[in-house]
Design a protein around this motif. Sequence first.
Motif, PDB file in Angstrom:
ATOM      1  N   ASP A 184       0.793  -1.223   0.000  1.00 11.26           N
ATOM      2  CA  ASP A 184       0.000   0.000   0.000  1.00 11.26           C
ATOM      3  C   ASP A 184       0.828   1.276   0.000  1.00 11.26           C
ATOM      4  O   ASP A 184       0.360   2.318  -0.426  1.00 11.26           O
ATOM      5  N   PHE A 185       2.078   1.200   0.508  1.00 10.01           N
ATOM      6  CA  PHE A 185       2.814   2.469   0.524  1.00 10.01           C
ATOM      7  C   PHE A 185       3.183   2.921  -0.891  1.00 10.01           C
ATOM      8  O   PHE A 185       3.347   4.106  -1.149  1.00 10.01           O
ATOM      9  N   ALA A 191      -0.844   7.561  -5.529  1.00  8.86           N
ATOM     10  CA  ALA A 191      -2.048   8.386  -5.385  1.00  8.86           C
ATOM     11  C   ALA A 191      -1.687   9.829  -5.055  1.00  8.86           C
ATOM     12  O   ALA A 191      -2.410  10.744  -5.392  1.00  8.86           O
ATOM     13  N   ARG A 192      -0.569  10.021  -4.370  1.00  4.41           N
ATOM     14  CA  ARG A 192      -0.150  11.394  -4.061  1.00  4.41           C
ATOM     15  C   ARG A 192       0.377  12.084  -5.300  1.00  4.41           C
ATOM     16  O   ARG A 192       0.463  13.299  -5.342  1.00  4.41           O
TER      17      ARG A 192
ATOM     18  N   ALA B 407      -9.757   7.949  -5.973  1.00  6.99           N
ATOM     19  CA  ALA B 407      -8.373   8.382  -5.793  1.00  6.99           C
ATOM     20  C   ALA B 407      -7.625   8.488  -7.112  1.00  6.99           C
ATOM     21  O   ALA B 407      -6.495   8.941  -7.146  1.00  6.99           O
ATOM     22  N   LEU B 437      -4.685  15.899  -6.983  1.00  9.43           N
ATOM     23  CA  LEU B 437      -4.191  14.752  -6.226  1.00  9.43           C
ATOM     24  C   LEU B 437      -4.102  15.090  -4.744  1.00  9.43           C
ATOM     25  O   LEU B 437      -4.337  14.254  -3.882  1.00  9.43           O
ATOM     26  N   GLN B 441      -6.829  12.259  -0.213  1.00  7.25           N
ATOM     27  CA  GLN B 441      -5.774  11.410   0.339  1.00  7.25           C
ATOM     28  C   GLN B 441      -6.378  10.105   0.840  1.00  7.25           C
ATOM     29  O   GLN B 441      -7.556  10.028   1.162  1.00  7.25           O
ATOM     30  N   LEU B 442      -5.507   9.096   0.921  1.00  4.79           N
ATOM     31  CA  LEU B 442      -5.966   7.755   1.293  1.00  4.79           C
ATOM     32  C   LEU B 442      -5.355   7.302   2.605  1.00  4.79           C
ATOM     33  O   LEU B 442      -4.193   7.577   2.870  1.00  4.79           O
ATOM     34  N   PHE B 444      -4.967   3.492   4.584  1.00  3.97           N
ATOM     35  CA  PHE B 444      -5.236   2.088   4.286  1.00  3.97           C
ATOM     36  C   PHE B 444      -5.509   1.270   5.540  1.00  3.97           C
ATOM     37  O   PHE B 444      -5.267   1.688   6.660  1.00  3.97           O
ATOM     38  N   GLN B 445      -5.941   0.044   5.257  1.00  4.98           N
ATOM     39  CA  GLN B 445      -6.278  -0.888   6.327  1.00  4.98           C
ATOM     40  C   GLN B 445      -5.071  -1.303   7.162  1.00  4.98           C
ATOM     41  O   GLN B 445      -5.080  -1.244   8.363  1.00  4.98           O
ATOM     42  N   SER B 450       1.306   0.039   4.601  1.00  8.08           N
ATOM     43  CA  SER B 450       1.139   1.358   4.012  1.00  8.08           C
ATOM     44  C   SER B 450       2.282   2.302   4.370  1.00  8.08           C
ATOM     45  O   SER B 450       2.339   3.408   3.870  1.00  8.08           O
ATOM     46  N   ARG B 513       0.286  11.512   7.811  1.00  7.18           N
ATOM     47  CA  ARG B 513       0.738  11.672   6.427  1.00  7.18           C
ATOM     48  C   ARG B 513      -0.415  12.147   5.537  1.00  7.18           C
ATOM     49  O   ARG B 513      -0.229  12.998   4.671  1.00  7.18           O
TER      50      ARG B 513
END
Lengths: 297, 674
Positions: A184-185, A191-192, B407, B437, B441-442, B444-445, B450, B513
């Motif tokens: 995910d990172f 996405a950023r 996203a 963008l 922002q996202l 995550f689980q 992440s 973040r």
Amino acid sequence: MKLDSIYKEEKKSAFAKLSEIIITMASRPSGLIGLSILVFHIILAFISPYIAPHDFKAIDPTLMLQAPSAQYWFGTDDLGRDVFTRTILGGRTALTITFFGSLIALLWGGLLGIFCGLVGGKIDDVVMRIVDAFLSIPWILAMLLIVSLLGTSTEVLIPALGFFYGKGIVRVARAATHDVIAKDFIVSARARGHSNFSIIWNEIIPNVRDAILVEGAMRWSWMLLGFSSLSFLGFGVSPPTPDWGLMISNARGLMSFAYWAVIAPIVGLSSLIIGINLTADAFAKALGIDRSTKAPV
Amino acid sequence: MTDIIQKVKNLSIGFRSKKGDEILILKNISTNIKKGETVGIVGESGSGKSTLALAMMGYVKHGLYTIGGECQFNSLNLLKMKSKDLEKIRGRKIAMIPQNAGQALTPNLKIGYQIDEALQLHSDLDEKEREKKISELLNKVRLPSPETIALRYPHELSGGQQQRVAVAMALAGTPDLLLLDEPTTGLDVTTQAHVLELLNFIAKDTGTSMVYVSHDLGAIAQVSDRIIVMYSGEIVLEGPSRDILKRPIHPYTHGLLKSIPKLSLAGLPESMPGSQPQPGTIQSGCSFFDRCNFSDDNCKNNSPQLEFLKDLNTSVRCFNYEKLVNESQASQTINKIKNKSQDKEILNLSEVSISYAKQKLLDQIFNRISDDNPTVKDININIKKGETIALVGESGSGKSTILKSIAGLLRTKDGLIRFDENRNLSSDLKERDPNDLRIIQLIFQNPDESLNPNHTVEEIIAQPLKLYFGLKGEELKKNIIDLLQKVRLGEFYTSRYPRQLSGGEKQRVAVARAFAAKPDIILCDEVTSALDVSVQAAVLNLLQQLKEDFGTTYIFVSHDLAVVRAISDRVAVLYQGRLCEVGPSNDVYKFPSHPYTEVLLGAVLEPDPDIKPKLVAEDIVEERPPEKGCSFQGRCSRIIGDICKKEIPPWQLTDSGNAIRCHIPIKELQKEQF
Ligand SMILES: Nc1ncnc2c1ncn2[C@@H]1O[C@H](COP(=O)(O)OP(=O)(O)OP(=O)(O)O)[C@@H](O)[C@H]1O
Ligand code: SF4
Ligand code: SF4
Ligand SMILES: [Mg+2]
């Protein structure tokens, strides 16, 4: 909370990290042995010209095939040259060429592997097919072809060896990149809107570096064996430069009555290969990489 | 006493740290498991619950060793037995179902064959008898048509069915004691409820004793007769299930129960401060001391012992339990949400469809997506500035897929995504400019995945600050520290790596973040489901606080309806990528609701022995949405005939403004099923 320190580390400088890795490696018997052998050979390669007791190319027909003695510790060879002198000098060329060869292998294998892991899809398929095709060619034949066309100079040997031993690194780098890229990172960085370069440099390389380095270290020992085989066949180092592969090949026929001329270079070569192997293994363990899950050769 | 089947006596298990200190994972544990009894062991990750369960079958994980004590099974000390003798007991007398047991089935062997293997290993039956036994076992775990299931491969079964097979295999040796380690974690909400119900049935039917290990008090509450609460390697509370849940007299359990969101209560639950200490960090005093609301000086210096209270039939490890005896769980305080959601629209999805189908060459050339039955279809949602809207549904319902398209990570097939009433956002990253963008922002689980393991906290938070605002040097540092403080982490976290943080701390870094970009919308994908319950409430509270401070809009994806109830203003229920119901959370959680919402609500496991799940529909997994008609037709228990199969149901509005998509008239839906 005395034991708190177990769970807390501070950010370390690169030097501190490296020394910590080396200490971890040396804390296992096998790692300690490997490191000692490797360091011994490297030091020897640097100082051997200054400590060699005799001239490595001095031919003396009167001294042919002398057994070990106080003056000639490992005896003399069929041309009356001192085997001890030639043995301690015999690893220099091999070590240098394969070291730089491994660097080249790391570089192209690592970069191509990361690239393939990243782009995936058709391009990845095609590139990996080509790499597989190359993997299936007996490398020694290809090497023989190359050196017979281009000669056996260092400028030919280093890139040629580097090329052939980089193929395996491509696979490892690609697999490692594949694993990281699903995390995910990476999605988060995409996405950023970070650039591809920034993602490769900041997110991917730090996470695949260790696996690639370990593979490179392993390849180094194989390359050493490969290079010595070339020398053995007469395509590596040219005489009179001392080289283990060459020495073994020359003295092989005389083994039954002048075993000393062949044993010394064999010990030299095999100890270096074992040393690098053990070091690479300890390196992998210190970095927490399980080599057993990696594909063989 | 003969009815004790497993006797754990003064058990201590630990490991040696790099520095040579002995560090305890289990500290002097004593307990008895009786015949026919189901005991739940609950605790957060790292509390030692799995280590205890494994010890009960004579197994100590690699790297750990027994420091003292014993585990007696039929008066044999398992921890001292030779592995050859243990083999005769494991699988036969004591069986274990580990986490993800269903997924651990060998993929290329048929189900029947795998059960047969277990039978050969753990029973003395001959071939004929085994054949009979296989279908008997499959029947027992209530798999439909055992004969055909036996011939299938694991991947041809759903997650719940795989888990049932795992249960059947564990029962192959007719064990006296069944150890279950998180047997339903990772399963879908509805599946989870079904598997628990099965376990209850088996416990009654076979009289097998069970030890059920879980972090989830909701699941534990459904199966256990007795509950053991573990904290930091110790038993802190042990007693009859009902008493523990209704009147938790240990401060940890008390706080834990308060921090679990409940379906019946809107608003955020109270959070418990801090996190469980790492093994080896406690020197003296009570291990719960720094998180405890009832502590005094005595607790700091002296360690409480486990004390058996005869009149309550409960053992408790606390000096001040009396303070809690009279306090009941009902005094749950809830932080009411006060959202200043405005009328201004911030994000609008109209007619959004998303497809994962592999595109044909022609479509690729024309850069279009064609798929008649896409994964996600016709999503229309209007999201207001400052609100929290939740997307709920089972696994595979398309929740994450929708977030990805918002996203810009996944191209939509059709439809528009509009920001701030007038800006169309492309669903393709490359067509968005940096500001587009930044505003979304996202989070995550799984915070383990992440955060880049090779970056320090400082480097992680610096990324968006550098990228979007070009901050450098002192100013960058100041901003990072500022953000860390906002998520309640101190400055000294800057140089830590993710592996040096607890799960909750990692998630806070991920939150920091996301906020570093000063976004308008934050997409939260199951952000609390990887966290311990006691930490979950704190993260939810933090998210709520930040949102109030910054006026951010959240799109919150979760499978946990109680969590959704706690944090969201509005809920959208999805089945197979199609919306079923959209409305204010207060109304969605009340009747009338869409038949699928009913299924979801019925499956919620609450940590209350009086609230049992209501299993309305089968836990079948559908591979693809149906081509025609209502998306839920395959599982709907209220299906009214052909119309459901042929026509897409219309949207109907309830009085409170709740939109339900079903052919059954609202008035009819209102009539409760139960
Ligand atoms: N990369 C992909 N390629 C093909 N199909 C996919 C892909 N990702 C998801 N799907 C499918 O799309 C559907 C929706 O998946 P999605 O991940 O959005 O579900 P979800 O609601 O987030 O589920 P969960 O609760 O398990 O996270 C599922 O049927 C899934 O199998
Ligand atoms: S002993 Fe003290 S610190 Fe420990 S749980 Fe009880 S009240 Fe809290
Ligand atoms: S439309 Fe029919 S199948 Fe769909 S939810 Fe309503 S009753 Fe069930
Ligand atoms: Mg998801």
